[in-house]
Motif scaffolding. Structure first.
Motif, PDB file in Angstrom:
ATOM      1  N   UNK A   1       0.815  -1.208   0.000  1.00 19.00           N
ATOM      2  CA  UNK A   1       0.000   0.000   0.000  1.00 19.00           C
ATOM      3  C   UNK A   1       0.853   1.263   0.000  1.00 19.00           C
ATOM      4  N   UNK A   2       2.101   1.138  -0.366  1.00 15.77           N
ATOM      5  CA  UNK A   2       2.998   2.284  -0.446  1.00 15.77           C
ATOM      6  C   UNK A   2       2.907   2.918  -1.831  1.00 15.77           C
ATOM      7  N   UNK A   3       2.991   4.242  -1.882  1.00 15.67           N
ATOM      8  CA  UNK A   3       3.046   4.913  -3.182  1.00 15.67           C
ATOM      9  C   UNK A   3       4.440   4.833  -3.792  1.00 15.67           C
ATOM     10  N   UNK A   4       5.408   4.281  -3.077  1.00 11.54           N
ATOM     11  CA  UNK A   4       6.722   4.064  -3.671  1.00 11.54           C
ATOM     12  C   UNK A   4       6.619   2.907  -4.676  1.00 11.54           C
ATOM     13  N   UNK A   5       7.455   2.925  -5.716  1.00 13.75           N
ATOM     14  CA  UNK A   5       7.338   1.876  -6.744  1.00 13.75           C
ATOM     15  C   UNK A   5       7.958   0.549  -6.355  1.00 13.75           C
TER      16      UNK A   5
END
Length: 980
Positions: free
Chosen positions: A6-10
């Protein structure tokens, strides 16, 4: 508590993206059978499964690559193995909507998660290694020998980890989540299909001289014919192209005479990039891509994309495709004169682009980015406009460009699809122009086009497209005068058009006539190449094609996954036949002379042979080669009609056909494959003058029947009962057809099928008002009208004795308020105006002279030749996976229907007619959900029509042009019938 999914990091732990390459370093494929266990939440099976000594003997097996929702294995609930297809746990199809709550970056707790394990051996001396995943949907975390390597999102993009493998036994563990924050960037009008669905590989890396990346810069100067080559590489290496005599260090530039690469002449120069530790194959195509004065050019010549949009799809394996299937797609495209592909809406498997380089296709590579579902939030929180998502969005672009930068077939980068606007698009454009200034950039959805080198739209009407070609289109709302001035100077790219859903699309030749006329327009891409249906079996064992509507899940894109030019099993649809004609790279016009124009980009016609044939409606008359001088790109020649084709007298229609065919075998077709053709009618059977209408007389009744020559009619209804020895019934005036997908429109837009149903066109009532007869004639008058409504059609049918049967003159008058009807306040356009007959069920075969052999409609017939054809009644049907109107044939001169022990029914047009023949009624066709719902009625239902309206492409697109509708006015048409 949130997790990495659920992280916006790729992602984390990954190596930098780099070029796809074929190297001589050792490669160990990890494709095959893995151990697998599916769990209902992102916790998976827990932490223990990553250990070397974890006991997975009770786990299921899973093919890799594959999508677990398309495989048969033990499901979440346990029990016997079964398929998830058709269930909420299985493949889900949406068009625009997200299948999860719109709550970025969070996803539901119900997040099916697959834990994968593979035990594999590594030979001694394999050396340092890189672990590469070509595609995992939608988020994966990876462990090797119990050590966490990292995680990644970006389903259709590769990711790599440094892999500390050991000689002998190694254990790879991968946790794959169906839903992740990445889901919000992948709303791409497709099935949601989780799993490790592309190849997994272990790549040996040299301890020194490893060519971890390279960038081929291969330009071309059309004025001098010289190519310039520079290969950038991070280590000392040598570039060798033996055919060009090139041997130089990487980073140096060579200038050499070359043949340029183009889609119609895909010239590749094979070589190698060699360091002291590795050799990488080079396949160099020299070309210059630029926009000059608002015109898109390659190698100094304008390009017109004869294109299609292509999703990756297989009816059994989803987006897992093997090389043979990719070649099949490309070969079918080339044979249909398609020369361009937009990779909607993500980069394809890298092998597909290698094949495009070799076979010759222009490619628009699209980044793996679409946020269409944010439309349901009014675009609030749209990731390209939210700085929190910046790294994830940029990561997808970096991985797209770095992987595919060396392919000469790739001539345009697409930033995204249907993701509205946002500042990150500006950053994407700026990075891309710095990294690769050799290719232009397109993004269609921003109305300002500030980050695009093209003005682009989806599904414009023919009128609007014509305006665009003349630079006279209306200004989009919400943009400044400066933005509009810049937009008007851009070339126009028709990124999607002609929605190929069901029976259709119509107007393909109309679109191409406009596309090919205006320099501003650089072609277009039909939506789309293939139906996304899955092979499935009903409870009774009947096979069928599963679509989104077959899954009991909401939201659902329903049947919009079935919108291809080829069916799911790659059988061509009639739409592909029509597209092949529209996209012909050589134009052949046959009239008082033969005009041949070479519309290819860069190839001459010296690879083609030309021939002509002359036929009447019975037999071929003559044929020969046609001497045509070689034509360069853009050149035209006019030739007299072949001497052997003139001066032929005889009965019937005389048709002259001129063809252009391949002279030699190619990689995509054998010698003799026809790439273009043209036809003309040299002579045509004139329509016979109708007999004058006789005055009315009293009916002479004999046992309730009236005879006109060999025809016997019911004295009360006026319907034909027998023709010679042939028993039949009819005709009824017919205004109905089973709606096509395009007739249903898009939602409430252009939904003419709902108007037909509301006015009960499928259940019209027929009334006979008068029957009068005399010597050799019979006149029947009546009215056909729907229940409830005041409009209808008053008709007369005048039968007269003919030489070998009867002639029928039908007259139809539209009466009452067909336009702006009371209650509905809608115009009612009828889809058909014709005559319906019921024939004996023993009729098996149709033979006709007209357009064929496949189905044709008033807006989709140019790809079908005029000739003599024969088919069984069953073969006249087109097996659309959603039953709908099909099998019509326009411009029919004559038709014969035969069956064992039955007289032959012959119908002759005055001058021509449409026909369909099927074993079920149009009403039954309308009510069927699947092809196997259609049951033989015991009769053959024959339509002899004055006209049927066009098919259009209104399922996503403009309304049917009025010229392809049936005028609601007094109409008279004639046919002759006989039974032998």
């Amino acid at each position: 508590m949130t997790g990495y999914w659920e992280s916006t990091e790729p992602g984390a732990g990954r190596r930098a993206p780099r070029a796809d390459a074929v190297s001589d370093a050792a490669v160990l494929s990890l494709n095959g059978v893995w151990r697998f266990r599916l769990s209902p939440t992102a916790d998976g099976t827990g932490a223990a499964f990553v250990a070397d000594d974890f006991d997975d003997s009770a786990w299921d097996t899973m093919r890799v690559p594959s999508h677990w929702v398309l495989e048969e294995f033990t499901p979440l609930s346990g029990g016997p193995a079964r398929s998830m297809r058709g269930t909420e746990e299985g493949p889900l199809y949406t068009n625009t909507a997200y299948p999860i709550p719109l709550d970025p970056p969070r996803v539901p707790a119900e997040n099916p998660t697959g834990d994968y394990r593979l035990v594999f051996g590594v030979p001694a001396g394999f050396g340092p290694a890189v672990l590469r995943f070509q595609g995992v949907d939608s988020c994966a975390k990876v462990w090797l020998n119990g050590r966490e390597l990292g995680w990644s999102t970006g389903s259709r993009l590769p990711f790599e980890f440094d892999a500390p493998v050991r000689p002998g036994r190694n254990v790879l563990a991968v946790r794959v989540h169906r839903w992740s924050a990445g889901t919000y960037l992948e709303d791409q009008d497709m099935w949601w299909l989780p799993g490790i669905f592309r190849d997994v590989e272990l790549l040996a890396r040299p301890t020194s001289g490893a060519i971890d990346d390279h960038f081929v810069h291969a330009g071309y100067d059309p004025a001098t014919g010289l190519g310039t080559l520079r290969v950038d590489c991070p280590v000392d290496a040598v570039v060798e192209i033996p055919e060009l005599g090139v041997l130089m260090p990487a980073g140096r530039t060579a200038s050499v005479a070359v043949e340029p690469w183009s889609a119609d002449s895909p010239r590749l120069y094979r070589g190698v990039l060699r360091s002291d530790g590795e050799a990488v194959d080079l396949a160099v195509g020299f070309r210059r891509v630029e926009i000059v004065d608002g015109v898109f050019t390659v190698n100094g010549r304008p390009v017109k994309f004869r294109g299609v949009n292509r999703h990756e799809h297989h009816p059994d394996t989803g987006r897992t495709l093997d090389r043979a299937t990719m070649i099949q797609d490309i070969v079918m495209m080339k044979r249909a004169n398609v020369d361009a592909v937009r990779t909607s809406h993500y980069p394809p498997h890298p092998e597909f682009l290698r094949l495009c380089d070799e076979y010759g296709l222009w490619v628009v590579v699209e980044c793996d980015l679409e946020t269409h579902g944010f439309i349901y939030a009014g675009w609030d929180g749209n990731p390209p406009a939210d700085p929190a998502w910046r790294d994830a969005v940029m990561d997808r672009l970096h991985r797209t460009v770095e992987r595919d930068k060396n392919h000469p077939s790739v001539v345009i980068w697409s930033l995204a699809n249907e993701s509205w606007t946002g500042e990150t698009f500006g950053e994407m454009e700026r990075w891309l122009r710095e990294r690769d200034p050799s290719r232009p950039v397109v993004y269609e959805r921003d109305p300002s086009y500030r980050n695009s080198d093209f003005y682009s739209l989806m599904y414009p009407s023919l009128d609007l497209l014509e305006q665009i070609g003349r630079h006279e289109e209306p200004t989009p709302a919400g943009i400044s005068a400066d933005e509009d001035a810049r937009r008007r100077a851009l070339p126009f790219l028709l990124i999607e058009y002609a929605h190929a859903m069901g029976n259709g699309p119509g107007s393909l030749s109309d679109y191409w006539r406009i596309l090919s006329t205006h320099d501003r327009i650089c072609g277009g891409f039909v939506w789309e190449w293939i139906d996304h249906g899955y092979n499935a079996v009903a409870d009774d064992g009947t096979p069928f094609v599963m679509h989104g509507e077959d899954v009991d899940y909401e939201p659902s894109g329903r049947r919009f996954c079935l919108d291809g030019l080829v069916f799911s099993d790659r059988t061509p649809t009639p739409g592909l036949v029509e597209l092949a004609k529209a996209y012909e790279p050589v134009s052949i016009t046959v009239g008082s002379a033969v005009t041949i124009a070479n519309a290819r980009h860069s190839a001459s016609t010296d690879d083609l042979v030309f021939r002509w044939t002359l036929e009447d409606d019975e037999t071929p008359r003559a044929s020969s080669a046609l001497a045509v001088p070689p034509l360069g790109p853009g050149e035209t020649v006019e030739l007299p009609l072949p001497a052997g084709a003139t001066g032929h007298a005889g009965r019937g229609d005389l048709v002259l056909t001129v063809e252009a065919a391949l002279a030699d075998d190619t990689v995509w077709a054998d010698a003799g494959h026809v790439v273009a053709w043209g036809q003309t009618l040299l002579t045509s059977t004139p329509a016979r003058a109708p007999r004058p209408a006789p005055p009315g007389r009293a009916v002479t009744v004999d046992d309730g029947e009236v005879a006109v020559g060999e025809a016997v009619f019911d004295a009360v209804s006026g319907r034909l009962r027998r023709l010679g020895a042939l028993e039949l019934d009819g005709p009824w005036l017919d205004l109905h057809r089973a709606p096509t997908e395009n007739d249903h429109g898009q939602g409430a837009i252009n939904d003419i099928a709902s108007v037909w149903r509301k006015t009960a066109l499928h259940r019209m009532l027929h009334r006979t008002d008068a029957v009068s007869a005399g010597d050799g004639w019979l006149r029947v008058a009546g009215r056909t009208a729907p229940r409830t409504h005041p409009h209808g059609v008053a008709w007369t049918m005048l039968w007269t004795e003919d030489d070998d049967g009867v002639a029928l003159e039908a007259t139809a008058d539209f009466v009452g308020p067909w336009a702006d009807t009371p209650y509905l306040h809608r115009d009612v356009w009828v889809p058909r105006l014709g005559l319906l007959f019921a024939l004996p069920g023993g009729v098996e075969r149709a033979e006709w002279f007209g357009r064929g052999p496949g189905e044709t409609y008033v807006d989709s017939f140019e790809g079908s030749r005029i000739g003599r054809y024969a088919r069984t009644v069953d073969d006249l049907q087109v097996p659309y996976p959603v039953p709908q109107e099909n099998g019509n044939h326009v411009q029919t001169r004559w038709l014969q229907l035969t069956g064992p022990d039955l007289p032959c029914l012959r119908v002759v047009g005055e001058p021509h007619f449409d026909f369909t023949a099927r074993r079920w009624t149009s009403v039954a066709l309308q009510e069927a959900r699947k092809p196997h719902d259609l049951v033989d009625s015991g009769r053959v239902w024959l339509n002899l029509d004055h006209a049927q309206q066009g098919v259009g492409s209104a399922s996503v697109g403009p309304a049917l042009p009025e010229r392809y509708r049936i005028p609601r006015e007094r109409t008279v048409w004639r046919v002759r019938l006989g039974a032998v």
